[in-house]
Design a protein around this motif. Structure first.
Motif, PDB file in Angstrom:
ATOM      1  N   THR A 180       0.846  -1.194   0.000  1.00 25.39           N
ATOM      2  CA  THR A 180       0.000   0.000   0.000  1.00 25.39           C
ATOM      3  C   THR A 180       0.877   1.238   0.000  1.00 25.39           C
ATOM      4  O   THR A 180       2.048   1.200   0.384  1.00 25.39           O
ATOM      5  N   GLU A 181       0.300   2.344  -0.421  1.00 23.08           N
ATOM      6  CA  GLU A 181       1.026   3.609  -0.412  1.00 23.08           C
ATOM      7  C   GLU A 181       1.390   4.011   1.010  1.00 23.08           C
ATOM      8  O   GLU A 181       2.460   4.559   1.266  1.00 23.08           O
ATOM      9  N   ALA A 182       0.505   3.710   1.957  1.00 22.87           N
ATOM     10  CA  ALA A 182       0.763   4.059   3.358  1.00 22.87           C
ATOM     11  C   ALA A 182       1.999   3.333   3.871  1.00 22.87           C
ATOM     12  O   ALA A 182       2.811   3.905   4.611  1.00 22.87           O
ATOM     13  N   SER A 183       2.161   2.077   3.491  1.00 22.79           N
ATOM     14  CA  SER A 183       3.329   1.309   3.914  1.00 22.79           C
ATOM     15  C   SER A 183       4.612   1.915   3.364  1.00 22.79           C
ATOM     16  O   SER A 183       5.616   2.051   4.068  1.00 22.79           O
ATOM     17  N   GLU A 184       4.581   2.280   2.095  1.00 18.34           N
ATOM     18  CA  GLU A 184       5.763   2.888   1.487  1.00 18.34           C
ATOM     19  C   GLU A 184       6.091   4.217   2.145  1.00 18.34           C
ATOM     20  O   GLU A 184       7.258   4.539   2.390  1.00 18.34           O
ATOM     21  N   GLN A 185       5.077   4.985   2.455  1.00 15.37           N
ATOM     22  CA  GLN A 185       5.294   6.266   3.134  1.00 15.37           C
ATOM     23  C   GLN A 185       5.911   6.059   4.505  1.00 15.37           C
ATOM     24  O   GLN A 185       6.775   6.834   4.930  1.00 15.37           O
ATOM     25  N   ASN A 186       5.494   5.015   5.204  1.00 15.14           N
ATOM     26  CA  ASN A 186       6.082   4.720   6.510  1.00 15.14           C
ATOM     27  C   ASN A 186       7.569   4.405   6.373  1.00 15.14           C
ATOM     28  O   ASN A 186       8.393   4.890   7.149  1.00 15.14           O
TER      29      ASN A 186
END
Length: 211
Positions: A180-186
């Protein structure tokens, strides 16, 4: 990918998290470094928590990471002898983990073959993550030494990683979780804060900070 790297174009990684035991796999024909795999972690409970700066005098680094974390040292027999592999891993959520791993390559092994170290890291990560494929790699420069950013990807999980050679020490910074994009952002949020400490900062850390 990271602001500390001269070229950064990477992704973040996802692998089941829980007991925060990212599986490890022995390595490198010549250097015998130990690297964690993304597939051996057991799924467990836990929700998103707070982040804080973790600073280690022994590890000579500081990084922003989840407060729900665990440190460990594992002795591993390798062609270069028995090596200590240090790790600190933090649970971002029930399915997402961020971790920093490092080992010191003994002087008697000679000059570190950086290309072999990077290839070994990728190959062993793949061996430890059945069903995942290498989807990105980028040779770069970070923390004062050569580095490699790479990602592994499966049907639902992804791993973002950076391996860096700093003197005789090899660091692996890894994030695993859902694609997910959220995972990459983390991952980007954490890896962008990773710093190798100066000698003065190490002394200050020994005076009472974590590590």
């Amino acid at each position: 990918m990271s602001s500390t790297a001269s070229t950064a174009n990477s992704e973040s990684a996802r692998a089941p998290r829980a007991r925060r035991r990212l599986g490890r796999v022995g390595l490198l024909a010549c250097l015998a470094l130990l690297l964690p795999g993304c597939a051996a972690a057991r799924l467990g409970g836990g929700g998103a928590g707070s982040d804080s700066i973790f600073e280690s005098a022994e590890g000579r680094f500081r990084v922003l990471m989840p407060e729900d974390r665990e440190e460990s040292i594992e002795k591993v027999n390798t062609p270069a002898g028995e090596l200590d592999t240090h790790s600190v891993t933090g649970a971002v959520s029930g399915s997402e983990i961020f971790g920093v791993f490092y080992s010191d390559v003994p002087e008697h092994t000679g000059v570190i073959n950086v290309d072999a170290a990077f290839e070994g890291a990728i190959n062993n990560s793949l061996a430890a993550a059945p069903g995942m494929a290498l989807t990105y790699r980028n040779r770069t420069f970070a923390y004062g030494g050569p580095a490699m950013d790479y990602t592994l990807e499966g049907a639902e999980q992804k791993v973002w990683a950076r391996i860096a050679v700093v003197g005789r020490r090899i660091y692996l910074i890894q994030h695993s979780g859902p694609k997910t994009e959220a995972s990459e952002q983390n991952y980007n949020r954490y890896v962008d804060t990773f710093e190798v400490l100066t000698k003065a900062e190490v002394e200050q850390a020994r005076g009472g900070l974590v590590g």
